[in-house]
Write a protein that holds these residues in place. Structure first.
Motif, PDB file in Angstrom:
ATOM      1  N   VAL A 176      22.136  42.513  50.139  1.00  0.00           N
ATOM      2  CA  VAL A 176      21.876  42.178  48.741  1.00  0.00           C
ATOM      3  C   VAL A 176      23.172  42.220  47.934  1.00  0.00           C
ATOM      4  N   GLN A 177      23.947  43.276  48.110  1.00  0.00           N
ATOM      5  CA  GLN A 177      25.201  43.400  47.374  1.00  0.00           C
ATOM      6  C   GLN A 177      26.155  42.248  47.677  1.00  0.00           C
ATOM      7  N   GLU A 178      26.339  41.963  48.950  1.00  0.00           N
ATOM      8  CA  GLU A 178      27.275  40.911  49.343  1.00  0.00           C
ATOM      9  C   GLU A 178      26.803  39.541  48.853  1.00  0.00           C
ATOM     10  N   SER A 179      25.491  39.317  48.917  1.00  0.00           N
ATOM     11  CA  SER A 179      24.954  38.047  48.437  1.00  0.00           C
ATOM     12  C   SER A 179      25.146  37.912  46.932  1.00  0.00           C
ATOM     13  N   ALA A 180      24.928  39.006  46.192  1.00  0.00           N
ATOM     14  CA  ALA A 180      25.094  38.974  44.737  1.00  0.00           C
ATOM     15  C   ALA A 180      26.539  38.689  44.354  1.00  0.00           C
ATOM     16  N   GLU A 181      27.478  39.255  45.094  1.00  0.00           N
ATOM     17  CA  GLU A 181      28.894  38.991  44.812  1.00  0.00           C
ATOM     18  C   GLU A 181      29.211  37.511  44.997  1.00  0.00           C
ATOM     19  N   ALA A 182      28.690  36.932  46.073  1.00  0.00           N
ATOM     20  CA  ALA A 182      28.933  35.509  46.330  1.00  0.00           C
ATOM     21  C   ALA A 182      28.238  34.642  45.280  1.00  0.00           C
ATOM     22  N   GLY A 183      27.009  35.030  44.894  1.00  0.00           N
ATOM     23  CA  GLY A 183      26.273  34.269  43.900  1.00  0.00           C
ATOM     24  C   GLY A 183      26.927  34.301  42.540  1.00  0.00           C
ATOM     25  N   THR A 184      27.441  35.453  42.165  1.00  0.00           N
ATOM     26  CA  THR A 184      28.134  35.575  40.887  1.00  0.00           C
ATOM     27  C   THR A 184      29.375  34.689  40.871  1.00  0.00           C
ATOM     28  N   ALA A 185      30.128  34.728  41.974  1.00  0.00           N
ATOM     29  CA  ALA A 185      31.348  33.918  42.061  1.00  0.00           C
ATOM     30  C   ALA A 185      31.029  32.427  41.982  1.00  0.00           C
ATOM     31  N   ALA A 186      29.865  32.028  42.481  1.00  0.00           N
ATOM     32  CA  ALA A 186      29.472  30.621  42.464  1.00  0.00           C
ATOM     33  C   ALA A 186      28.762  30.223  41.184  1.00  0.00           C
ATOM     34  N   GLY A 187      28.534  31.177  40.286  1.00  0.00           N
ATOM     35  CA  GLY A 187      27.865  30.878  39.025  1.00  0.00           C
ATOM     36  C   GLY A 187      26.379  30.630  39.154  1.00  0.00           C
ATOM     37  N   LEU A 188      25.764  31.191  40.173  1.00  0.00           N
ATOM     38  CA  LEU A 188      24.334  30.995  40.402  1.00  0.00           C
ATOM     39  C   LEU A 188      23.513  32.102  39.761  1.00  0.00           C
ATOM     40  N   SER A 189      22.348  31.760  39.258  1.00  0.00           N
ATOM     41  CA  SER A 189      21.412  32.772  38.771  1.00  0.00           C
ATOM     42  C   SER A 189      20.788  33.462  39.975  1.00  0.00           C
ATOM     43  N   PRO A 190      20.162  34.630  39.777  1.00  0.00           N
ATOM     44  CA  PRO A 190      19.488  35.286  40.906  1.00  0.00           C
ATOM     45  C   PRO A 190      18.478  34.387  41.610  1.00  0.00           C
ATOM     46  N   LEU A 191      17.699  33.613  40.844  1.00  0.00           N
ATOM     47  CA  LEU A 191      16.700  32.745  41.469  1.00  0.00           C
ATOM     48  C   LEU A 191      17.359  31.608  42.233  1.00  0.00           C
ATOM     49  N   GLU A 192      18.377  30.994  41.641  1.00  0.00           N
ATOM     50  CA  GLU A 192      19.088  29.922  42.348  1.00  0.00           C
ATOM     51  C   GLU A 192      19.677  30.437  43.652  1.00  0.00           C
ATOM     52  N   VAL A 195      14.753  38.361  45.139  1.00  0.00           N
ATOM     53  CA  VAL A 195      15.232  37.915  43.838  1.00  0.00           C
ATOM     54  C   VAL A 195      15.192  39.058  42.822  1.00  0.00           C
ATOM     55  N   GLY A 196      14.197  39.948  42.905  1.00  0.00           N
ATOM     56  CA  GLY A 196      14.202  41.131  42.048  1.00  0.00           C
ATOM     57  C   GLY A 196      15.396  42.021  42.333  1.00  0.00           C
ATOM     58  N   ASN A 197      15.711  42.175  43.610  1.00  0.00           N
ATOM     59  CA  ASN A 197      16.861  42.997  43.986  1.00  0.00           C
ATOM     60  C   ASN A 197      18.173  42.366  43.532  1.00  0.00           C
ATOM     61  N   LEU A 198      18.236  41.040  43.565  1.00  0.00           N
ATOM     62  CA  LEU A 198      19.436  40.357  43.087  1.00  0.00           C
ATOM     63  C   LEU A 198      19.594  40.522  41.575  1.00  0.00           C
ATOM     64  N   HIS A 199      18.491  40.488  40.835  1.00  0.00           N
ATOM     65  CA  HIS A 199      18.568  40.774  39.396  1.00  0.00           C
ATOM     66  C   HIS A 199      19.216  42.137  39.172  1.00  0.00           C
ATOM     67  N   ARG A 200      18.811  43.112  39.957  1.00  0.00           N
ATOM     68  CA  ARG A 200      19.369  44.457  39.807  1.00  0.00           C
ATOM     69  C   ARG A 200      20.844  44.477  40.199  1.00  0.00           C
ATOM     70  N   ALA A 201      21.194  43.821  41.295  1.00  0.00           N
ATOM     71  CA  ALA A 201      22.587  43.809  41.737  1.00  0.00           C
ATOM     72  C   ALA A 201      23.487  43.128  40.708  1.00  0.00           C
ATOM     73  N   TYR A 202      23.011  42.038  40.105  1.00  0.00           N
ATOM     74  CA  TYR A 202      23.783  41.366  39.071  1.00  0.00           C
ATOM     75  C   TYR A 202      24.002  42.304  37.880  1.00  0.00           C
ATOM     76  N   ALA A 203      22.927  43.000  37.478  1.00  0.00           N
ATOM     77  CA  ALA A 203      23.037  43.912  36.331  1.00  0.00           C
ATOM     78  C   ALA A 203      23.960  45.076  36.650  1.00  0.00           C
ATOM     79  N   ASP A 204      23.871  45.606  37.868  1.00  0.00           N
ATOM     80  CA  ASP A 204      24.762  46.703  38.269  1.00  0.00           C
ATOM     81  C   ASP A 204      26.216  46.277  38.147  1.00  0.00           C
ATOM     82  N   ALA A 205      26.513  45.059  38.594  1.00  0.00           N
ATOM     83  CA  ALA A 205      27.896  44.588  38.612  1.00  0.00           C
ATOM     84  C   ALA A 205      28.436  44.314  37.212  1.00  0.00           C
ATOM     85  N   SER A 206      27.556  43.857  36.318  1.00  0.00           N
ATOM     86  CA  SER A 206      28.005  43.488  34.969  1.00  0.00           C
ATOM     87  C   SER A 206      27.882  44.622  33.964  1.00  0.00           C
TER      88      SER A 206
END
Length: 298
Positions: free
Chosen positions: A225-241, A261-272
């Motif tokens: 989840v963490q690694e995916s969120a890092e890649a998604g953030t770098a690509a400008g993708l929302s958690p759902l995308e 997708v719920g876990n990605l929402h949390r990972a995005y919030a943790d990072a930001s």
């Protein structure tokens, strides 16, 4: 799908509810000469009553104590059906049960769930760090992990002389771990804490009784989840995308995969350093589930 009682050590029992999906948790109990200690309640009135009947088949002693490992309703909605017990939990568990009442998000799950009477009942004996309980002479250490993990108020029950750990929802076995209301990094740290105990037998919050290898499996998923969120953030993708593009690989066969997708929402919030929009996260899980209410067999 029939719940079962497993004696995992002398006088120590796990109550396992298949299939361990949404709102179908495990509980457990210790049967002493003078009374019974229960670890968690169930989500619906009928499931909690069935759990009490299962305890009564093992012991005719009163249920003196009910420990809540955290505030989620699958572990606490049945609290009111233990009127004779002292309900014990972390102080934030009490605060969150009072704040949530009957949560408005229950409508996200299948409409045919028969919840029964919902009477949110908070613990009335709380602790900041932990408390020690005894079943006769058997020492049971109830400890808060100290930070947000699965939720903000997770505790576990450790029986050191038996190597038995009731992990609450810090450990899922066969189901998708879920940290939307906690912290991905905190959940990983909590796993380190549990692993250091050296448990031989673990009762997870959901899924079959297991050994310590389940900790590594949860850790692997959370790192994914963490690694995916890092890649998604770098690509400008929302958690759902991002969730729509992800190949879950070995984790695709876990129960309730839409939790990604719920876990990605949390990972995005943790990072930001931001806050999670719980409503948006739940709606995204429904969307990822094909627009259908989330599956619940409770």
């Amino acid at each position: 799908m029939t719940p079962r009682v497993e004696e995992i050590s002398a006088g120590v029992y796990a109550y396992v509810q298949p299939d361990g999906g949404w709102w179908i948790n495990n509980t457990g109990f210790l049967a002493g000469r003078r009374g019974v200690i229960s670890i968690d309640a169930c989500s619906t009135e009928s499931r909690t009553r069935a759990y009490r009947e299962a305890i009564a088949k093992v012991s005719d002693r009163p249920i003196t104590t009910l420990v809540n490992t955290h505030h989620h309703g699958d572990h606490t909605f049945g609290n009111h059906l233990f009127p004779e017990a002292t309900i014990v939990a972390h102080e934030r568990t009490r605060e969150q049960i009072i704040a949530d009442g009957v949560p408005s998000y229950l409508g996200a799950w299948s409409s045919d769930v028969e919840w029964g009477t919902l009477d949110p009942t908070p613990p009335f004996l709380t602790y900041a760090e932990g408390v020690t309980l005894y079943s006769d002479d058997l020492r049971c250490e109830v400890r808060h992990v100290g930070f947000a993990a699965h939720t903000t108020n997770d505790s576990y029950v450790w029986i050191p002389s038996r190597g038995v750990l009731f992990a609450g929802d810090l450990v899922f076995n066969g189901g998708t771990p879920f940290v939307l209301m906690g912290s991905v990094e905190g959940a990983l740290s909590a796993l380190d804490q549990l692993e250091a105990l050296g448990a031989e037998t673990i009762v997870p919050g959901h899924g079959d009784v297991c050994g310590p290898s389940a900790i590594a499996a949860v850790r692997g998923y959370l790192r994914f989840v963490q690694e995916s969120a890092e890649a998604g953030t770098a690509a400008g993708l929302s958690p759902l995308e991002l969730a729509r593009q992800l190949d879950l690989g070995e984790y695709g066969g876990l129960v309730d995969p839409e939790r990604i997708v719920g876990n990605l929402h949390r990972a995005y919030a943790d990072a930001s350093g931001g806050e999670v929009d719980l409503t948006a996260a739940v709606l995204d899980m429904i969307t990822l589930n094909g627009g259908r209410p989330l599956t619940c067999h409770a």
